[in-house]
Structures are given as C-alpha cells and as structure tokens.
Design an enzyme around this catalytic site. Sequence first.
Site, mmCIF file in Angstrom:
data_model
loop_
_atom_site.group_PDB
_atom_site.id
_atom_site.type_symbol
_atom_site.label_atom_id
_atom_site.label_comp_id
_atom_site.label_asym_id
_atom_site.label_seq_id
_atom_site.Cartn_x
_atom_site.Cartn_y
_atom_site.Cartn_z
ATOM 1 N N ASP A 131 5.858 -6.585 -20.069
ATOM 2 C CA ASP A 131 5.896 -5.892 -21.365
ATOM 3 C C ASP A 131 4.551 -5.627 -22.024
ATOM 4 O O ASP A 131 4.353 -4.550 -22.579
ATOM 5 C CB ASP A 131 6.814 -6.667 -22.333
ATOM 6 C CG ASP A 131 7.095 -5.881 -23.602
ATOM 7 O OD1 ASP A 131 7.217 -4.649 -23.523
ATOM 8 O OD2 ASP A 131 7.215 -6.494 -24.673
ATOM 9 N N CYS A 185 24.917 8.007 -15.267
ATOM 10 C CA CYS A 185 25.318 8.308 -16.647
ATOM 11 C C CYS A 185 26.381 9.400 -16.710
ATOM 12 O O CYS A 185 27.196 9.438 -17.638
ATOM 13 C CB CYS A 185 24.105 8.733 -17.472
ATOM 14 S SG CYS A 185 23.002 7.382 -17.922
ATOM 15 N N CYS A 188 28.445 11.207 -19.906
ATOM 16 C CA CYS A 188 28.483 10.307 -21.073
ATOM 17 C C CYS A 188 27.273 10.539 -21.980
ATOM 18 O O CYS A 188 26.152 10.694 -21.520
ATOM 19 C CB CYS A 188 28.499 8.853 -20.604
ATOM 20 S SG CYS A 188 28.509 7.644 -21.944
ATOM 21 N N CYS A 191 25.252 6.780 -25.999
ATOM 22 C CA CYS A 191 24.011 6.267 -26.594
ATOM 23 C C CYS A 191 23.367 7.300 -27.505
ATOM 24 O O CYS A 191 22.807 6.957 -28.558
ATOM 25 C CB CYS A 191 23.046 5.809 -25.511
ATOM 26 S SG CYS A 191 22.573 7.089 -24.325
ATOM 27 N N CYS A 195 22.939 6.806 -32.102
ATOM 28 C CA CYS A 195 21.665 6.622 -32.803
ATOM 29 C C CYS A 195 21.752 7.135 -34.241
ATOM 30 O O CYS A 195 21.976 8.325 -34.469
ATOM 31 C CB CYS A 195 20.546 7.345 -32.067
ATOM 32 S SG CYS A 195 18.933 7.112 -32.868
ATOM 33 N N CYS A 211 12.822 6.145 -33.907
ATOM 34 C CA CYS A 211 13.570 5.003 -33.350
ATOM 35 C C CYS A 211 13.493 3.803 -34.283
ATOM 36 O O CYS A 211 12.408 3.413 -34.730
ATOM 37 C CB CYS A 211 13.002 4.645 -31.981
ATOM 38 S SG CYS A 211 13.732 3.175 -31.238
ATOM 39 N N CYS A 238 16.888 -2.707 -32.925
ATOM 40 C CA CYS A 238 18.189 -2.039 -32.991
ATOM 41 C C CYS A 238 18.838 -2.107 -31.618
ATOM 42 O O CYS A 238 18.172 -1.882 -30.605
ATOM 43 C CB CYS A 238 18.008 -0.588 -33.426
ATOM 44 S SG CYS A 238 19.544 0.370 -33.511
ATOM 45 N N CYS A 241 22.118 1.905 -29.313
ATOM 46 C CA CYS A 241 22.219 2.743 -28.124
ATOM 47 C C CYS A 241 22.500 1.911 -26.873
ATOM 48 O O CYS A 241 23.126 2.393 -25.922
ATOM 49 C CB CYS A 241 20.969 3.600 -27.936
ATOM 50 S SG CYS A 241 19.462 2.695 -27.562
ATOM 51 N N CYS A 245 26.847 1.399 -24.416
ATOM 52 C CA CYS A 245 26.848 1.839 -23.022
ATOM 53 C C CYS A 245 28.069 1.292 -22.286
ATOM 54 O O CYS A 245 28.284 0.073 -22.256
ATOM 55 C CB CYS A 245 25.580 1.371 -22.318
ATOM 56 S SG CYS A 245 25.514 1.849 -20.567
#
Length: 348
Positions: A131, A185, A188, A191, A195, A211, A238, A241, A245
Amino acid sequence: MEAEARALGFCAFGVASALPDEARTARLESWLAEGMHGTMGWMEERAHHRRSPQGLWSEARSVIALGMSYAPAADPLRLADEGQVGRISTYAQGADYHDTVKKALKNLARWMVSEGAKQGLGEVGVKVFTDTAPVMEKPLAAAAGLGWQGKHTNVVSREHGSWLFLGEIYTTLDLPLSTPARDRCGSCRACQDACPTDAFPAPYRLDARRCISYLTIEHKGPVPEDMRAGLGNRIYGCDDCLAVCPWNKFAATAHTMKAFLPRAELTAPDLADLLTLDDAGFRKLFSGSPIKRIGRDRFVRNCLYAAGNSGRTALLEQVKPLLADPDEGVADAARWAMARLQIPSSQT
C-alpha cells in the site's frame, strides 16, 4: 511457496511478470492527466516508479501478489440511517493492516531467501510492499490471478469478494506466471449505483476527487460544500461500492485474520463522544489503528459533517464549542453543522 504463504495467513496467491505493461501504463497516465488523483501529488511525482515493477526496481523479474481477507461478519451498510453514530470503513475497525500484512510478507521473503540458498539458487533478491509504496497493486493482483478489477476499480475475487488486503514481493527469481483473472462483472452496475457522490464517471474509472474515502482520509482542509451531504454519517472511509458487490456472497469470514476483527468501540461510535476528542484522546482511542494517521483535526472535521447530516439537534451541544477550534477546517465544519442542525428538518 503458496503453502508457506497460506500458513502465514494469506488466502490468495499468484505470480505476475515484472515487465512493463503498455496498457496498464496508458491507463495510469490517462488517469493522472485528467487530475483524478486530486491532491495525492505523490502519485504523479512517482509515476515513473509506478508504471511497472521494473520502474521501481530494475532487477525484478517476478511479482508475487498476495491477499489477506478482511471479510466482515456484519453488513457494512447496516448503520446508514443511524445518525447518532459514525460509520468507519470495515478495514479500519481492527488493527492497522499495514503492520499485519508487512510482517507476513517479510516472513515469506525470508523463507524464500532461505529456500533459495538450500536449493543452490544463489542470492535471491526480494523487496516487500503493501500500500505505501509506488506499486500498482490492483492491476498486478489481477495479472497474478487473485481477482479482477471491478467496475469500482477495486479487486474482486470469486472466493473473497471485494474484501482483500493486498501485498507484493518483488523478486529476482523467474517464477512460473499465474493465469490472469477474467472480468466477471458482466452487466452489473451495483457499485456504480451505490456511490452517493457519483465518483465513477464511467465503469472501471474512479474520480478520487468525488470519492468519500478520499475526501475523509486524504483530503486536507474543508471538503467542498456540494459533497458534504453525500458523506452521510461516514467519518472514515466508505464501504458502499464494495459492500453491494454480488460476489461478496462467496466471501467466507473464516478466512479473516484475528487482527482484522473489529474493535467494539469502533463498530458504531457515538458522534457525541467523538466530537469532544482532543489530540491526546484521539491518539489514545486510535492507537494501533490506521485512522491515527489522519490526525485529530481531520477526523473531528469528518464527525462534524456527520453531525450536520444527522438531523440530531442534541448534537448542537458538542458542535458549538468547535466553532472556536484553532483548526480552520474544524471551525468551518462546525459552522456548517450548526447551520444544518438549526434548520427545520423539512428544509434540509
């Protein structure tokens, strides 16, 4: 190697090439050129390192991509209408994942070096990341078969849903490559529709400037006024999203590391208490938590937006003293919250 990784707590394992990928680089450069990284200047400053693993370390030949599950037992959206509490993103309710993932990565890297020596492979070069380095973690995870980048741009796994912490080991070894994940995906758009601040200008494209995770964590100073109502009672990050799923139905909480289990005081914290935090109180409450890095001022600012969105006039008692807060971001948020709470709810 995969067995050793799983013994260390990783539930997802794969290998990708460290060579440059033109399509991946083009997507990064387009995103940066459009300014969608907001004030995260380090992404642009170190784009040359981020473009490919070899851009960061020229000796790298393979990337071992790994994932740890933090699948929650409770629905992350269950507190959406509970205005008296603040919502903290699932990933931040337990111990700081950076420490847990980095420790496991280092242990696996040491094992690789030791095994390489035993097998006469000479000196095995390794570097570990999670990260905080200029690494394109999600595209690399997809290339290594851990999952695919969903329309919310996060990694989606058939086995673990949207709940994976990612880590990487760059190595000088030429390892057999995994099969890249296939996008599943389909049509779909759950997500995208979930938002509240319209942060997705198109599927597979995130505008960080809109975001909520960016606004509550990375953005310094006052949040733009047209975004504040959309924050609701989210005070750090948050999950919306991710939580909607459909692939999450396959995510088993049995894989979740104990370190990532939520602390009771962070699952539904009372806004009235959080609004009274001074710096010492903030540091004590969030010791060992990733929340600690944003500091008291930004966190209390977020809590004030949540208070303003709550409709709870009882919170005026905690909001009013913050009008005189020395941090202008906090004072500005307090003025906004006061104005919101003093307007009849039918007009908000």
